[in-house]
Scaffold this motif. Sequence first.
Motif, mmCIF file in Angstrom:
data_model
loop_
_atom_site.group_PDB
_atom_site.id
_atom_site.type_symbol
_atom_site.label_atom_id
_atom_site.label_comp_id
_atom_site.label_asym_id
_atom_site.label_seq_id
_atom_site.Cartn_x
_atom_site.Cartn_y
_atom_site.Cartn_z
ATOM 1 N N ASP A 37 25.073 30.711 -137.551
ATOM 2 C CA ASP A 37 24.130 30.040 -136.641
ATOM 3 C C ASP A 37 23.822 28.635 -137.147
ATOM 4 N N TYR A 89 20.859 32.850 -146.219
ATOM 5 C CA TYR A 89 20.560 32.093 -145.007
ATOM 6 C C TYR A 89 19.062 31.821 -144.878
ATOM 7 N N GLU A 90 18.234 32.789 -145.258
ATOM 8 C CA GLU A 90 16.790 32.575 -145.213
ATOM 9 C C GLU A 90 16.377 31.492 -146.201
ATOM 10 N N LYS A 134 17.170 28.026 -144.811
ATOM 11 C CA LYS A 134 16.198 27.624 -143.783
ATOM 12 C C LYS A 134 14.954 26.994 -144.392
ATOM 13 N N ARG A 135 14.720 27.239 -145.664
ATOM 14 C CA ARG A 135 13.515 26.709 -146.326
ATOM 15 C C ARG A 135 13.686 25.274 -146.808
ATOM 16 N N HIS A 160 20.504 26.718 -136.494
ATOM 17 C CA HIS A 160 19.244 27.130 -137.100
ATOM 18 C C HIS A 160 19.326 27.360 -138.609
ATOM 19 N N ILE A 161 20.542 27.352 -139.152
ATOM 20 C CA ILE A 161 20.724 27.500 -140.595
ATOM 21 C C ILE A 161 21.392 26.217 -141.094
ATOM 22 N N CYS A 180 23.111 24.463 -143.208
ATOM 23 C CA CYS A 180 23.925 24.528 -144.415
ATOM 24 C C CYS A 180 24.376 23.151 -144.897
ATOM 25 N N ASN A 235 28.703 30.455 -141.913
ATOM 26 C CA ASN A 235 27.405 30.301 -141.252
ATOM 27 C C ASN A 235 27.461 30.773 -139.788
#
Length: 211
Positions: free
Chosen positions: A155, A116-117, A120-121, A158-159, A161, A153
């Motif tokens: 969130d 997930y991090e 976010k990139r 904010h993620i 996907c 997922n």
Amino acid sequence: MQTREEALAYGLSFPNTYQDAPFHDSNWQLVRVQGSRKAFLWTYERDGYINLNVKANPEWRDFWRNAFESVIPGYHQNKEHWNTIILDGSIPDEDVKRMIAESYDLVTDSPAKRIYEAVKRIPKGHVATYGQIAELAGDKKMARAVGNALHRNPDPDHIPCFRVVNAKGELSGAFAFGGAGAQADLLLEDGVEVVDGRVDLRKYGINVDTV
């Protein structure tokens, strides 16, 4: 930092943590992570000093032991993965806190969290492949795990996907992102052109080395 109270207070400052005394001995006070119940900070008094056991990345384990005489192999724990910090006043507070923080990060780490991090990139207006997300998450071999994590997922706001496609630039099936065409709509709103269910990776794909 030389007292148990200071160490426990710092440990409890991290998200989703709680204090525990699991043994029939009040000398041992731990800070655990909710859910997994994993302990990342052990506190106890030994030889007149408060000691802290913290998990250590093998790459940093020996660095800390060499940097401070009061950092030794983990007492009563796996010495490959744990260090003991003796709070005798010889270690600067910021270094004690850094070792505790590293322990927390190691205990709370999970493949899904790293995936997930990584997602976010992905910059707006770009996409990444499952393989690229696996690489960003630290393991090129877990592309299949990336797909499983993205479909769970927790969130979506904010993620993002929807910015992940397969190695050919193809979108996910109709079951993803709310139904047929949903991923394409989200990508179009993001500024990514979708043609016949596919994104041009040469134009919109990320460079793993620069994100």
